[in-house]
Design an enzyme around this catalytic site. Structure first.
Site, PDB file in Angstrom:
ATOM      1  N   HIS A 105       0.840  -1.207   0.000  1.00 57.13           N
ATOM      2  CA  HIS A 105       0.000   0.000   0.000  1.00 57.13           C
ATOM      3  C   HIS A 105       0.865   1.243   0.000  1.00 57.13           C
ATOM      4  CE1 HIS A 105       0.647  -1.304   4.181  1.00 57.13           C
ATOM      5  NE2 HIS A 105       0.682  -0.014   4.474  1.00 57.13           N
ATOM      6  N   HIS A 107       0.828   5.286   1.052  1.00 53.13           N
ATOM      7  CA  HIS A 107       0.155   6.320   1.844  1.00 53.13           C
ATOM      8  C   HIS A 107       0.167   7.646   1.095  1.00 53.13           C
ATOM      9  CE1 HIS A 107       0.218   4.232   5.864  1.00 53.13           C
ATOM     10  NE2 HIS A 107       1.196   3.564   5.282  1.00 53.13           N
TER      11      HIS A 107
HETATM   12  P1  AMP Z   1       1.972   0.341   7.362  1.00 53.11           P
HETATM   13  O1  AMP Z   1       1.905  -1.116   6.975  1.00 53.11           O
HETATM   14  O2  AMP Z   1       3.100   0.662   8.279  1.00 53.11           O
HETATM   15  O3  AMP Z   1       1.932   1.269   6.184  1.00 53.11           O
HETATM   16  O4  AMP Z   1       0.685   0.662   8.260  1.00 53.11           O
HETATM   17  C1  AMP Z   1      -0.582   0.202   7.922  1.00 53.11           C
HETATM   18  C2  AMP Z   1      -1.525   1.365   7.759  1.00 53.11           C
HETATM   19  O5  AMP Z   1      -2.806   0.827   7.530  1.00 53.11           O
HETATM   20  C3  AMP Z   1      -1.632   2.287   8.971  1.00 53.11           C
HETATM   21  O6  AMP Z   1      -1.543   3.632   8.553  1.00 53.11           O
HETATM   22  C4  AMP Z   1      -3.007   1.952   9.547  1.00 53.11           C
HETATM   23  O7  AMP Z   1      -3.616   3.052  10.170  1.00 53.11           O
HETATM   24  C5  AMP Z   1      -3.752   1.504   8.323  1.00 53.11           C
HETATM   25  N1  AMP Z   1      -4.842   0.561   8.582  1.00 53.11           N
HETATM   26  C6  AMP Z   1      -4.812  -0.555   9.355  1.00 53.11           C
HETATM   27  N2  AMP Z   1      -5.996  -1.189   9.335  1.00 53.11           N
HETATM   28  C7  AMP Z   1      -6.795  -0.473   8.505  1.00 53.11           C
HETATM   29  C8  AMP Z   1      -8.151  -0.601   8.070  1.00 53.11           C
HETATM   30  N3  AMP Z   1      -8.926  -1.620   8.467  1.00 53.11           N
HETATM   31  N4  AMP Z   1      -8.641   0.340   7.236  1.00 53.11           N
HETATM   32  C9  AMP Z   1      -7.881   1.371   6.820  1.00 53.11           C
HETATM   33  N5  AMP Z   1      -6.596   1.548   7.196  1.00 53.11           N
HETATM   34  C10 AMP Z   1      -6.069   0.657   8.037  1.00 53.11           C
END
Ligand code: AMP
Length: 145
Positions: A105, A107
């Site tokens: 993903h 950001h």
């Molecule tokens: P990272 O893998 O470090 O990029 O972090 C995962 C990101 O996904 C974080 O910013 C979380 O806030 C976000 N996240 C986790 N669960 C969900 C969800 N169910 N829906 C949307 N965002 C999420």
């Protein structure tokens, strides 16, 4: 570095399959975009490929290119929707690289002069606020179409 395999039961795979809810902003054949549930600021959203990929190490070239296209589209729309002064694009790989959810993903973080980001994976946002922010970005996309 050893590369773990893709886990089809990760949270974002479940969102893609409709097994978990999300505040969807955009979708095309190859990508899906939705609000980050623990936003670091207004308009913080995520772009993911529909094809399974753990992170930068195993994603297919075409899938990565599609994610890049959607990221640019959404970055422009989010900046306009929130009258931001800039935008930060971030992408983490493996635990040591800051990755928490193991479906690739990107950001998108609109940035505002003088306003610091909140902590990464900090506090859950109010669902109504996320819904409202998703609508704002969608309205900009709809106006562009
Ligand atoms: P990272 O893998 O470090 O990029 O972090 C995962 C990101 O996904 C974080 O910013 C979380 O806030 C976000 N996240 C986790 N669960 C969900 C969800 N169910 N829906 C949307 N965002 C999420």
């Amino acid at each position: 570095m050893s590369q773990a395999s893709y886990d089809p039961n990760n949270i974002f795979a479940k969102i893609l399959r409709g097994e978990l809810p999300s505040h969807k902003i955009y979708e095309d054949d190859d990508t899906f975009a939705f609000m980050d549930i623990m936003p670091r600021g207004d308009g913080h959203c995520l772009v993911i490929p529909k094809k399974p990929a753990r992170n930068i190490f195993d994603v297919e070239d075409d899938s990565l290119a599609a994610v890049a296209r959607t990221t640019r589209k959404l970055a422009k729309a989010a900046v306009e929707a929130f009258s931001a002064d800039g935008v930060m694009i971030q992408q983490f790989n493996e635990q040591a690289g800051g990755q928490v959810v193991f479906h690739l993903h990107v950001h998108i973080l609109p940035r505002f002069e003088g306003i610091a980001l909140k902590p990464h994976t900090g506090q859950m946002a109010d669902q109504a606020v996320l819904a409202e922010q998703a609508e704002k970005i969608k309205a900009v996309l709809a106006a562009q179409a």
